[in-house]
Each structure stands twice: as structure tokens, then as C-alpha cells.
Design a protein around this motif. Structure first.
Motif, PDB file in Angstrom:
ATOM      1  N   GLN A   1     -11.850  -1.645  -8.609  1.00  0.00           N
ATOM      2  CA  GLN A   1     -12.613  -0.709  -7.802  1.00  0.00           C
ATOM      3  C   GLN A   1     -13.789  -0.181  -8.619  1.00  0.00           C
ATOM      4  O   GLN A   1     -13.835  -0.358  -9.833  1.00  0.00           O
ATOM      5  CB  GLN A   1     -11.738   0.450  -7.328  1.00  0.00           C
ATOM      6  CG  GLN A   1     -11.140   1.258  -8.453  1.00  0.00           C
ATOM      7  CD  GLN A   1     -10.185   2.328  -7.953  1.00  0.00           C
ATOM      8  OE1 GLN A   1      -9.841   2.369  -6.772  1.00  0.00           O
ATOM      9  NE2 GLN A   1      -9.759   3.213  -8.828  1.00  0.00           N
ATOM     10  N   PHE A   2     -14.706   0.445  -7.934  1.00  0.00           N
ATOM     11  CA  PHE A   2     -15.849   1.015  -8.639  1.00  0.00           C
ATOM     12  C   PHE A   2     -15.388   2.210  -9.472  1.00  0.00           C
ATOM     13  O   PHE A   2     -14.738   3.119  -8.941  1.00  0.00           O
ATOM     14  CB  PHE A   2     -16.929   1.465  -7.656  1.00  0.00           C
ATOM     15  CG  PHE A   2     -17.671   0.341  -7.008  1.00  0.00           C
ATOM     16  CD1 PHE A   2     -18.662  -0.338  -7.705  1.00  0.00           C
ATOM     17  CD2 PHE A   2     -17.389  -0.043  -5.702  1.00  0.00           C
ATOM     18  CE1 PHE A   2     -19.368  -1.384  -7.113  1.00  0.00           C
ATOM     19  CE2 PHE A   2     -18.090  -1.084  -5.102  1.00  0.00           C
ATOM     20  CZ  PHE A   2     -19.066  -1.757  -5.815  1.00  0.00           C
TER      21      PHE A   2
ATOM     22  N   LEU B   1     -21.607  -5.427 -12.917  1.00  0.00           N
ATOM     23  CA  LEU B   1     -20.152  -5.378 -12.746  1.00  0.00           C
ATOM     24  C   LEU B   1     -19.649  -6.723 -12.232  1.00  0.00           C
ATOM     25  O   LEU B   1     -18.657  -6.790 -11.515  1.00  0.00           O
ATOM     26  CB  LEU B   1     -19.775  -4.266 -11.762  1.00  0.00           C
ATOM     27  CG  LEU B   1     -20.265  -2.852 -12.085  1.00  0.00           C
ATOM     28  CD1 LEU B   1     -19.944  -1.900 -10.947  1.00  0.00           C
ATOM     29  CD2 LEU B   1     -19.652  -2.348 -13.371  1.00  0.00           C
TER      30      LEU B   1
ATOM     31  N   ILE C   1     -13.432  -6.322  -7.750  1.00  0.00           N
ATOM     32  CA  ILE C   1     -13.730  -5.085  -7.024  1.00  0.00           C
ATOM     33  C   ILE C   1     -13.686  -5.344  -5.523  1.00  0.00           C
ATOM     34  O   ILE C   1     -14.350  -6.248  -5.012  1.00  0.00           O
ATOM     35  CB  ILE C   1     -15.099  -4.542  -7.437  1.00  0.00           C
ATOM     36  CG1 ILE C   1     -15.115  -4.230  -8.934  1.00  0.00           C
ATOM     37  CG2 ILE C   1     -15.443  -3.287  -6.635  1.00  0.00           C
ATOM     38  CD1 ILE C   1     -16.476  -3.822  -9.462  1.00  0.00           C
TER      39      ILE C   1
ATOM     40  N   LEU D   1     -20.885  -0.168  -3.244  1.00  0.00           N
ATOM     41  CA  LEU D   1     -21.336   1.138  -3.725  1.00  0.00           C
ATOM     42  C   LEU D   1     -22.853   1.131  -3.839  1.00  0.00           C
ATOM     43  O   LEU D   1     -23.433   0.257  -4.489  1.00  0.00           O
ATOM     44  CB  LEU D   1     -20.717   1.445  -5.095  1.00  0.00           C
ATOM     45  CG  LEU D   1     -21.235   2.692  -5.806  1.00  0.00           C
ATOM     46  CD1 LEU D   1     -20.791   3.951  -5.067  1.00  0.00           C
ATOM     47  CD2 LEU D   1     -20.777   2.739  -7.256  1.00  0.00           C
TER      48      LEU D   1
ATOM     49  N   LEU E   1     -23.453  -7.471  -8.760  1.00  0.00           N
ATOM     50  CA  LEU E   1     -22.061  -7.355  -8.325  1.00  0.00           C
ATOM     51  C   LEU E   1     -21.523  -8.716  -7.906  1.00  0.00           C
ATOM     52  O   LEU E   1     -20.594  -8.799  -7.109  1.00  0.00           O
ATOM     53  CB  LEU E   1     -21.959  -6.371  -7.157  1.00  0.00           C
ATOM     54  CG  LEU E   1     -22.064  -4.890  -7.542  1.00  0.00           C
ATOM     55  CD1 LEU E   1     -22.273  -4.032  -6.304  1.00  0.00           C
ATOM     56  CD2 LEU E   1     -20.827  -4.446  -8.284  1.00  0.00           C
TER      57      LEU E   1
END
Length: 360
Positions: free
Chosen positions: A129-130, A145, A150, A155, A167
């Protein structure tokens, strides 16, 4: 840095405790990171990334309160690391921890006050998760990331200063929120290899005065490609391949004069061959394979495309003849050596379309 040093960090290095900067990244150093580095309390820069360090993560790092730049990415630490280790390092601005197994608290960070990072690289850190502290970051310029697990919605970063957001290779789902366009400094956006759905927000193409690289490859995006254009367009790479995009190719692409790579392969695009892209002065690679292109190739098909090195039109319904003049006019394909096109902002944000040639 970028040498070929081998072996362990020698004990003889323990003496210069007034050292301000130590850079040994991208070598072949092995063993554990020695504890005597804990005495280097004046260090502001410590670069030990991309070696072969093993053993436990050096927890003494938390005692180096003057650190501004810390790179421990790309090693082989045996232990997981509590991210709280970095709570006390209020001067830290650049933190590179790719390939480090990080553990974040399951509760929120109400009592924590982390540094305001400028650059944060947490690729391949086993995140699901963030991290909550990202909500309070106001100065981020570079956030990566990629290659985690995730899940959930994307986000949207709050800093207007953010120019790189990667991401890629996660398990994000849901739609791309329009609020992503509030990041008006965004230059590179990598959301490839997720499970995002819905349509592409048109405002992403209105960011073209700052956005140079947009990679949405391998998602579940639908609808048409936005037909928007900014006179200050700076796009160099657009990759929307392996989605379910429909409709025609947006004619606004003809005005993206900085565009070098366009990959729209494996979608549901229904159109004729876009000969109007031939006027783009820097277009080097175009991939339109596995779509629903149809009709005869125009008689002047080979004209234009002065820099073209790669073209993929395979698995469509195009017809017509391929004349000798076609290949004679594409002078950029006559290079004596193979060329690989790569766009990268980090070790993970890149797309490679292939080498010199064509696929029909």
C-alpha cells in the motif's frame, strides 16, 4: 563511483571520522557494511548503492543525523527494515532504498515527523500500500514506487514540484483520477503494468507543456485517445499499448513536433494508416500493430518520416503494395549499426520498443 572495486570496505577507512561525503556506489563491494561508519557523524552524503553488500541492514544509519543523501539501493541485505529507522533524520532529502525489504507501521503517522524528501526511490521494497507519510510530503520532485505490490486506487501526489512519478508494475486498479493533472510540473508519468480502467483523462494531454513521457502500457483502459493539443507540447514518448482503446487516432498527434516514440499497439483502434504523422521531424519509432487499421496504403506511404527507425503495422487489415521506393526513402533505417531506443528516468522507468527495422 562507477568503478570496479571489489572486496570489503577496509578497516583502514575507519580513521577519517570528519568525512562529509563517502561515495562507493556501483562497485562490486561485498560483506557487511562496517559498523565503524556510525562514527562518521558529520556525513551528509553516503552512497553505497548497487554493490553486493549482505548481512543485516546497517541500523546505525539512524545515528547519522546530518545525512542529506543516502543511497543503499540494489544490495542483498538479509533483514527487513522498519522505515521508522529514518524518523530522526530530519535533514534527509534524498533516500534511495530500492530492493530493501521495508516494513511500515499499520497505523497512521500522527506522531511521526519525517523529513521533507525531495527524491524518494522505494522500488522493489515489497510495499502493498502507499506509505501514509506520503500524504504529508510537500517538496517531492522525484517519487518512484515501481515493482511493488501496491493495490487500490492511484495516490495523487500533492507537491506541485513533482516531475517524476513512477508506479509501474504494481496492482493499482480503478480509474486514473483527474486530480493527477494538478501536478503541473509533471514531466514523466509511469503507470504501466497495472490494472487501471476507465478512460484516459484528457487533462493529461493538456499537461503536454510539461509532460515529456507518458507510459500507460498494459492496463485495462478503454474509450478513445484524447484529441487535445497544447501549443507548448513537449511530448517525446507516448506509450498506450496493450489496452482496449478504441476509435480513431487523434489528429492532434500531428502537432506533437517533439514526439520521438509512439506505441499504440494491441488496442482496438479503427482507422487508416496515419500518413499525416510523416511530417513529425523527430519521430523515430511508431508501433501500431494488432489494431484494426484498414484500407490501402497511400501511394506516397514512404514519403515523410525523416527519422523513422522502427515501424510495426503487423496484425491489421491494411492492403496495397510495398514498393522499393518505400524503403529507399526511409534513410534513418540505413544506419550501419543497430540502434536501441530507450527512455529512462530511473532504472525502472523505461520502455524499449526494439531495434532498427520494420514489421508488416
Amino acid at each position: 563511483m562507477v568503478n570496479q572495486f571489489e572486496g570489503q570496505i577496509p578497516n583502514s577507512l575507519a580513521n577519517p571520522t570528519q568525512l562529509l561525503s563517502l561515495g562507493l556506489a556501483k562497485n562490486n563491494l561485498t560483506g557487511e557494511i562496517p559498523n565503524f561508519l556510525a562514527n562518521f557523524t558529520k556525513l551528509t552524503i553516503l552512497e553505497l548503492g548497487y554493490n553486493n553488500f549482505q548481512g543485516s541492514f546497517p541500523s546505525f544509519i539512524s545515528r547519522l543525523g546530518n545525512l542529506q543523501f543516502l543511497d543503499l539501493a540494489g544490495n542483498n541485505f538479509a533483514s527487513s527494515v522498519e522505515f521508522d529507522l529514518f524518523v530522526k533524520q530530519r535533514s534527509l532529502q534524498i533516500l534511495l532504498l530500492s530492493d530493501v525489504d521495508l516494513i511500515f507501521p499499520t497505523t497512521t503517522y500522527k506522531n511521526y515527523s519525517y523529513s521533507q524528501f525531495v527524491e524518494l526511490d522505494l522500488d522493489s521494497c515489497n510495499l502493498t500500500q502507499f506509505p501514509y507519510f506520503l500524504h504529508n510530503q510537500k517538496k517531492l520532485e522525484y517519487l518512484s514506487l515501481a515493482h511493488n505490490q501496491i493495490e487500490g486506487a492511484l495516490l495523487v501526489p500533492s507537491p506541485l514540484s513533482l516531475w517524476n512519478y513512477d508506479l509501474s508494475c504494481n496492482a493499482l486498479n480503478g480509474e486514473i483520477p483527474k486530480s493527477i493533472c494538478n501536478a503541473t510540473s509533471l514531466s514523466m508519468l509511469g503507470l504501466q503494468y497495472n490494472t487501471l480502467n476507465g478512460t484516459i483523462p484528457p487533462c493529461l494531454f493538456n499537461l503536454s507543456n510539461s509532460l515529456t513521457m507518458l507510459n500507460l502500457r498494459q492496463n485495462n483502459l478503454q474509450g478513445s485517445i484524447p484529441n487535445t493539443f497544447s501549443s507548448a507540447c513537449t511530448f517525446k514518448m507516448i506509450n498506450l499499448a496493450n489496452n482496449q482503446l478504441q476509435g480513431q487516432l487523434p489528429r492532434s498527434l500531428a502537432y506533437y513536433s517533439s514526439l520521438e516514440v509512439l506505441d499504440l499497439g494491441n488496442n482496438l483502434i479503427h482507422d487508416t494508416f496515419p500518413s499525416w504523422l510523416g511530417d513529425l521531424p523527430g519521430l523515430q519509432a511508431i508501433a501500431l500493430g494488432s489494431n484494426r487499421l484498414h484500407g490501402a496504403l497511400p501511394s506516397k506511404f514512404g514519403l515523410g518520416f525523416p527519422k523513422l527507425q522502427i515501424i510495426d503495422l503487423s496484425n491489421n487489415k491494411l492492403t496495397g503494395d510495398l514498393s522499393n521506393e518505400l524503403f529507399l526513402n526511409w534513410h534513418a533505417m540505413k544506419a550501419e549499426h543497430q540502434i536501441q531506443l530507450r527512455y529512462t528516468t530511473s532504472t525502472t522507468f523505461h520502455t524499449t520498443l526494439g531495434i532498427l527495422g520494420y514489421v508488416f
